[in-house]
Design an enzyme around this catalytic site. Structure first.
Site, PDB file in Angstrom:
ATOM      1  N   ASP A 132       5.492  13.007 -27.833  1.00 25.50           N
ATOM      2  CA  ASP A 132       6.870  13.350 -27.518  1.00 25.50           C
ATOM      3  C   ASP A 132       6.893  13.644 -26.037  1.00 25.50           C
ATOM      4  O   ASP A 132       5.976  14.292 -25.505  1.00 25.50           O
ATOM      5  CB  ASP A 132       7.370  14.545 -28.318  1.00 25.50           C
ATOM      6  CG  ASP A 132       8.891  14.664 -28.258  1.00 25.50           C
ATOM      7  OD1 ASP A 132       9.567  13.625 -28.439  1.00 25.50           O
ATOM      8  OD2 ASP A 132       9.404  15.758 -28.011  1.00 25.50           O
ATOM      9  N   LYS A 141       7.906   2.204 -25.773  1.00 24.17           N
ATOM     10  CA  LYS A 141       6.830   3.186 -25.891  1.00 24.17           C
ATOM     11  C   LYS A 141       5.634   2.571 -26.620  1.00 24.17           C
ATOM     12  O   LYS A 141       4.479   2.805 -26.256  1.00 24.17           O
ATOM     13  CB  LYS A 141       7.334   4.413 -26.632  1.00 24.17           C
ATOM     14  CG  LYS A 141       6.344   5.556 -26.686  1.00 24.17           C
ATOM     15  CD  LYS A 141       6.937   6.776 -27.361  1.00 24.17           C
ATOM     16  CE  LYS A 141       8.018   7.418 -26.522  1.00 24.17           C
ATOM     17  NZ  LYS A 141       8.474   8.723 -27.099  1.00 24.17           N
ATOM     18  N   ARG A 174       2.405  10.025 -19.840  1.00 27.01           N
ATOM     19  CA  ARG A 174       1.940   9.514 -21.120  1.00 27.01           C
ATOM     20  C   ARG A 174       0.539   8.937 -20.985  1.00 27.01           C
ATOM     21  O   ARG A 174      -0.322   9.143 -21.847  1.00 27.01           O
ATOM     22  CB  ARG A 174       2.919   8.454 -21.645  1.00 27.01           C
ATOM     23  CG  ARG A 174       2.668   8.054 -23.090  1.00 27.01           C
ATOM     24  CD  ARG A 174       3.781   7.166 -23.616  1.00 27.01           C
ATOM     25  NE  ARG A 174       5.031   7.895 -23.673  1.00 27.01           N
ATOM     26  CZ  ARG A 174       6.066   7.669 -22.846  1.00 27.01           C
ATOM     27  NH1 ARG A 174       5.991   6.747 -21.920  1.00 27.01           N
ATOM     28  NH2 ARG A 174       7.165   8.386 -22.955  1.00 27.01           N
TER      29      ARG A 174
END
Length: 230
Positions: free
Chosen positions: A97, A36, A213
């Site tokens: 998240d 990430k 994202r």
């Protein structure tokens, strides 16, 4: 941030890079997930002209503890992480998240995506369990989407926190077996709409362009850039 706290953050970042002249941290990404971090760092560095990559550090790189994610939404969990990082460092804190919501499972795994199998971050076990749960589900009922809430939290001089929240989604469907070696999480099972390659088969740039994202962080970038320029 106090001088002592600032020195601690700078020292941790320099120790991580092995370079005492590393750029002073300006943004902390509140994550311990290496995959990430790489994805979010690409987006931020590309989107904010002049931002030194070394000025973007992760919570792991400066030894911030994991935060208990007991929120009931993606946004709530992202804010928990970013608030903790901002208060600990005095830096602009960015967090996200995200998770997979499967139509036939009424939105599950959702906020439990990373620990769906009962062990947090065990991608293989999570994918195996999801495959088993969907084993008899026909193609037309295998729709799903990745969802992301991305947040920025800024500690102000008066002790308050300024918070910005953005969202992104990526629709697709789940395959019957893994495909691809890239990405992380459920990427090998997820075929985005309009694509012939799974999220794990896409190049990092191609994935960033369409991902949940990527969308959420690109929406957040103007707020981050404004703060960095200030």
């Amino acid at each position: 941030m106090s001088a002592a706290a600032g020195a601690d953050v700078m020292g941790a970042a320099a120790a991580m890079t092995g370079d005492a002249s590393a750029a002073a941290p300006r943004v902390v990404l509140a994550t311990h997930n290496a995959g990430k971090l790489a994805e979010l760092r690409r987006i931020l560095v590309e989107a904010v002209p002049g931002l030194d990559p070394e000025a973007v550090v992760s919570a792991a790189q400066i030894d911030l503890p994991n935060v208990v994610e007991d929120g009931t939404t993606f946004a709530a969990n992202a804010l928990l992480k970013a608030r903790a990082a901002a208060q600990a460092t005095g830096l602009i804190a960015v967090a996200d998240d995200s998770g997979l919501s499967v139509d036939i499972l009424h939105g599950a795994p959702g906020i439990f995506s990373a620990r769906w199998s009962g062990r947090h971050g065990d991608d293989d076990a999570n994918n195996d369990l999801l495959l088993a749960q969907l084993a008899d589900i026909a193609e037309e009922h295998r729709g799903a989407q990745f969802e992301c809430a991305a947040v920025m939290v800024v500690p102000e001089a008066d002790g308050t926190l300024t918070e910005v929240v953005e969202h992104g989604t990526m629709r697709g469907r789940l395959l019957h077996e893994r495909r691809g070696e890239g990405g992380f999480g459920y990427d090998p099972l997820f075929l985005p709409d309009g694509q012939e390659r799974t999220s794990a088969e896409l190049s990092p740039a191609a994935k960033d362009a369409i991902s949940h994202r990527g969308k959420a962080f690109r929406a957040l970038v103007p707020a981050i850039a404004e703060r960095l320029r200030g």
